[in-house]
Design a protein around this motif. Structure first.
Motif, PDB file in Angstrom:
ATOM      1  N   MET A 295     -23.308  22.624 -27.745  1.00 52.38           N
ATOM      2  CA  MET A 295     -23.186  21.166 -27.780  1.00 52.38           C
ATOM      3  C   MET A 295     -21.943  20.764 -28.588  1.00 52.38           C
ATOM      4  SD  MET A 295     -24.037  18.205 -27.094  1.00 52.38           S
ATOM      5  CE  MET A 295     -25.617  18.206 -26.279  1.00 52.38           C
ATOM      6  N   GLY A 296     -21.047  20.065 -27.950  1.00 55.51           N
ATOM      7  CA  GLY A 296     -19.811  19.663 -28.613  1.00 55.51           C
ATOM      8  C   GLY A 296     -18.650  20.582 -28.262  1.00 55.51           C
ATOM      9  N   GLY A 297     -18.955  21.748 -27.709  1.00 56.15           N
ATOM     10  CA  GLY A 297     -17.897  22.642 -27.201  1.00 56.15           C
ATOM     11  C   GLY A 297     -16.895  23.091 -28.255  1.00 56.15           C
ATOM     12  N   LYS A 298     -17.395  23.554 -29.413  1.00 53.71           N
ATOM     13  CA  LYS A 298     -16.454  23.909 -30.480  1.00 53.71           C
ATOM     14  C   LYS A 298     -16.340  25.408 -30.774  1.00 53.71           C
ATOM     15  CE  LYS A 298     -14.848  19.861 -31.594  1.00 53.71           C
ATOM     16  NZ  LYS A 298     -13.464  19.529 -31.234  1.00 53.71           N
ATOM     17  N   GLY A 299     -17.179  26.240 -30.166  1.00 55.90           N
ATOM     18  CA  GLY A 299     -17.175  27.672 -30.511  1.00 55.90           C
ATOM     19  C   GLY A 299     -15.823  28.329 -30.281  1.00 55.90           C
ATOM     20  N   MET A 300     -15.295  28.185 -29.079  1.00 50.83           N
ATOM     21  CA  MET A 300     -14.006  28.811 -28.766  1.00 50.83           C
ATOM     22  C   MET A 300     -12.890  28.181 -29.604  1.00 50.83           C
ATOM     23  SD  MET A 300     -12.146  29.310 -25.087  1.00 50.83           S
ATOM     24  CE  MET A 300     -11.712  27.614 -24.730  1.00 50.83           C
ATOM     25  N   ASN A 301     -13.024  26.902 -29.858  1.00 50.42           N
ATOM     26  CA  ASN A 301     -11.985  26.221 -30.643  1.00 50.42           C
ATOM     27  C   ASN A 301     -11.964  26.689 -32.088  1.00 50.42           C
ATOM     28  OD1 ASN A 301     -10.811  24.251 -28.682  1.00 50.42           O
ATOM     29  ND2 ASN A 301     -12.987  23.828 -28.432  1.00 50.42           N
ATOM     30  N   LEU A 302     -13.145  26.931 -32.645  1.00 46.23           N
ATOM     31  CA  LEU A 302     -13.190  27.466 -34.008  1.00 46.23           C
ATOM     32  C   LEU A 302     -12.567  28.859 -34.051  1.00 46.23           C
ATOM     33  CD1 LEU A 302     -16.699  26.456 -35.407  1.00 46.23           C
ATOM     34  CD2 LEU A 302     -14.470  25.733 -36.254  1.00 46.23           C
ATOM     35  N   ALA A 303     -12.851  29.657 -33.012  1.00 44.41           N
ATOM     36  CA  ALA A 303     -12.301  31.023 -32.962  1.00 44.41           C
ATOM     37  C   ALA A 303     -10.769  30.970 -32.953  1.00 44.41           C
ATOM     38  CB  ALA A 303     -12.834  31.748 -31.722  1.00 44.41           C
ATOM     39  N   ILE A 304     -10.226  30.071 -32.165  1.00 38.96           N
ATOM     40  CA  ILE A 304      -8.762  29.954 -32.053  1.00 38.96           C
ATOM     41  C   ILE A 304      -8.174  29.375 -33.342  1.00 38.96           C
ATOM     42  CG2 ILE A 304      -6.976  28.659 -30.797  1.00 38.96           C
ATOM     43  CD1 ILE A 304      -8.797  29.156 -28.255  1.00 38.96           C
ATOM     44  N   GLY A 305      -8.895  28.435 -33.946  1.00 36.83           N
ATOM     45  CA  GLY A 305      -8.432  27.856 -35.221  1.00 36.83           C
ATOM     46  C   GLY A 305      -8.397  28.908 -36.326  1.00 36.83           C
ATOM     47  N   ASP A 306      -9.436  29.739 -36.418  1.00 41.09           N
ATOM     48  CA  ASP A 306      -9.450  30.825 -37.416  1.00 41.09           C
ATOM     49  C   ASP A 306      -8.252  31.748 -37.204  1.00 41.09           C
ATOM     50  OD1 ASP A 306     -11.941  29.918 -38.257  1.00 41.09           O
ATOM     51  OD2 ASP A 306     -13.068  31.609 -37.415  1.00 41.09           O
ATOM     52  N   ALA A 307      -8.016  32.095 -35.930  1.00 38.95           N
ATOM     53  CA  ALA A 307      -6.932  33.045 -35.619  1.00 38.95           C
ATOM     54  C   ALA A 307      -5.580  32.482 -36.069  1.00 38.95           C
ATOM     55  CB  ALA A 307      -6.915  33.328 -34.116  1.00 38.95           C
ATOM     56  N   ASP A 308      -5.410  31.193 -35.914  1.00 36.56           N
ATOM     57  CA  ASP A 308      -4.147  30.565 -36.322  1.00 36.56           C
ATOM     58  C   ASP A 308      -3.971  30.646 -37.840  1.00 36.56           C
ATOM     59  OD1 ASP A 308      -1.798  28.920 -36.023  1.00 36.56           O
ATOM     60  OD2 ASP A 308      -3.006  27.225 -36.738  1.00 36.56           O
ATOM     61  N   VAL A 309      -5.034  30.299 -38.575  1.00 35.11           N
ATOM     62  CA  VAL A 309      -4.957  30.351 -40.044  1.00 35.11           C
ATOM     63  C   VAL A 309      -4.708  31.797 -40.494  1.00 35.11           C
ATOM     64  CG1 VAL A 309      -6.218  29.908 -42.200  1.00 35.11           C
ATOM     65  CG2 VAL A 309      -6.490  28.354 -40.266  1.00 35.11           C
TER      66      VAL A 309
END
Ligand SMILES: Cc1cc2nc3c(=O)[nH]c(=O)nc-3n(C[C@H](O)[C@H](O)[C@H](O)COP(=O)(O)OP(=O)(O)OC[C@H]3O[C@@H](n4cnc5c(N)ncnc54)[C@H](O)[C@@H]3O)c2cc1C
Length: 392
Positions: A295-309
């Motif tokens: 719900m909210g569709g954030k799982g993949m986005n969090l994964a990509i955000g972590d990778a960037d940091v």
């Protein structure tokens, strides 16, 4: 005894969105890495899961010069929330001042990230069995694995990036008392169905007394559906006939065509966070460190955000001798993780409780309806929602 001894600056375990984004960003930054993936290339390129890259995720690829992995992916559009069959619309692009995301099927993104990494000379090894990190609390960690021909490799490295999902080996290799875990069961079930049915005009949430349902685009010819179900339901409880009947009822669309179902699964409506996301030379990223409900569709986005940091932090420590960003890695990521967890929980509660027949006439139903109505009656509330959808 290993038969092949090697070295690399970073070993990345797992070639999902987190591992592949990290590997591509490290390669762009001139940091050497080896990616070890347990599955075959065709398997990971077929695994269909997420479908939305938020604006923050889009920016990560654009700013890294990797915009080509998003080529041809359409932008986010208006969101429809259908309440008891009555359509209501949120113009998310306008409400977020154009900070739109993209409709990106996860398997397409994964396939493109693999191709880009390999074309640039990246070292990505599929079918890596028995991947095992060693000496993570010392200065000289190693990772061993067995290749498809049975040879055992040992890779000495400076850092290990654990990007191997919720059930991977990375987090499991840290003693439980070194990490604090937070877990939350939402007490509901979701059935997810992928079908060859033309995508909806707009991403669609349906709130009804028969249960929650949703339909999202997955490419030009397919849709992903979600159906609220009992927490202990199994796939045997959901025949194709029942699925289509319930979707038509809940979506209020008698003409919904019943296309071939290509995947059917029960989704765990559970949230999970590990703190810290670091243990010695091991850095956890993506689902290895946290899971959020769909719900909210954030799982993949969090994964990509972590990778960037993480890519920025590894570059700073390995190239500039600046260890501060790496020391701050876990805290930096966890701030966004908790923000998205709250968003996902808030939305999960709202859309289920606003329809839940067992709550009819209760105080909780009143609260859920008020939260929902506020999105359509208060522009600041709608903007705050669109801001979270855009991510940051
Ligand atoms: C049905 C469903 C729908 C979803 N919808 C959305 C959505 O709409 N939006 C969204 O943002 N997110 C969504 N998600 C969540 C999203 O798919 C995940 O958050 C995302 O895949 C996390 O990426 P990751 O790289 O951290 O982990 P993963 O994608 O799990 O990748 C981990 C990789 O590591 C490999 N691996 C595992 N163990 C080992 C090992 N021992 N050795 C080597 N390799 C290993 C795995 O094979 C895998 O390739 C959905 C998830 C599901 C299940």
């Amino acid at each position: 005894m290993p038969s092949v001894r090697e070295s690399s600056e970073v070993v990345v375990i797992g070639a999902g969105p987190a591992g592949l984004t990290l590997a591509n960003l490290l390669r762009r930054a001139g940091v050497q890495c080896v990616v070890l993936e347990r599955q075959s290339r065709s398997y990971v390129q077929r695994r269909q899961r997420a479908g939305v890259l938020d604006h923050a995720g889009t920016r990560i690829f654009e700013e890294a010069g990797l915009a080509e992995v998003l080529a041809g992916m359409p932008g986010d559009s208006t969101l429809e929330i259908r309440v008891d069959g009555r359509p209501r619309f949120l113009d998310v692009p306008a409400l977020s001042d154009g900070r739109t995301g993209r409709i990106v099927p996860q398997q397409v993104l994964v396939g493109r990230l693999i191709a880009t990494f390999l074309e640039g000379g990246g070292d990505l090894r599929f079918d890596a069995a028995e991947v095992t990190p060693h000496d993570l609390d010392g200065d000289e960690p190693r990772v061993t694995y067995r290749d498809a021909d049975g040879a055992v490799h040992e890779i000495a490295c400076a850092y290990v990036a654990g990007c191997d999902g919720h059930h991977g080996v990375s987090r499991a290799s840290v003693s439980a008392d070194a990490l604090t875990t937070y877990s939350y069961d939402h007490g509901i079930g979701w059935l997810t169905v992928l079908a060859d049915v033309p995508p909806p005009r707009n991403p669609l949430f349906a709130i009804t007394s028969h249960g929650f349902a949703a339909q999202f685009p997955r490419g030009p010819k397919a849709s992903r559906f979600y159906l609220e179900c009992a927490p202990d339901d199994t796939l045997d409880d959901w025949s194709d006939e029942r699925i289509w009947a319930q979707l038509r009822l809940r979506l209020g669309d008698e003409d919904l065509p019943a296309g071939p179902i290509t995947e059917k699964a029960i989704v765990e409506m559970r949230s999970f966070v590990v703190d810290p996301m670091r243990y010695g030379r091991l850095l956890l990223a993506g689902d290895a460190a946290h899971i959020v409900t769909p719900m909210g569709g954030k799982g993949m986005n969090l994964a990509i955000g972590d990778a960037d940091v993480l890519a920025r932090a590894l570059r700073a420590t390995l190239r500039d001798g600046d260890g501060e960003p790496l020391d701050a890695y876990s805290a930096t990521c966890l701030e966004r993780v908790w923000n998205y967890q709250e968003y996902s929980c808030w939305m999960t509660e709202m859309v289920h409780e606003a329809g839940d027949a067992t709550l009819a006439g209760t105080f909780r139903r009143g609260l859920a309806r008020a939260r929902l109505d506020r999105l359509f009656t208060s522009e600041p509330a709608a903007r705050a929602f669109a801001d979270l959808m855009a991510g940051g």
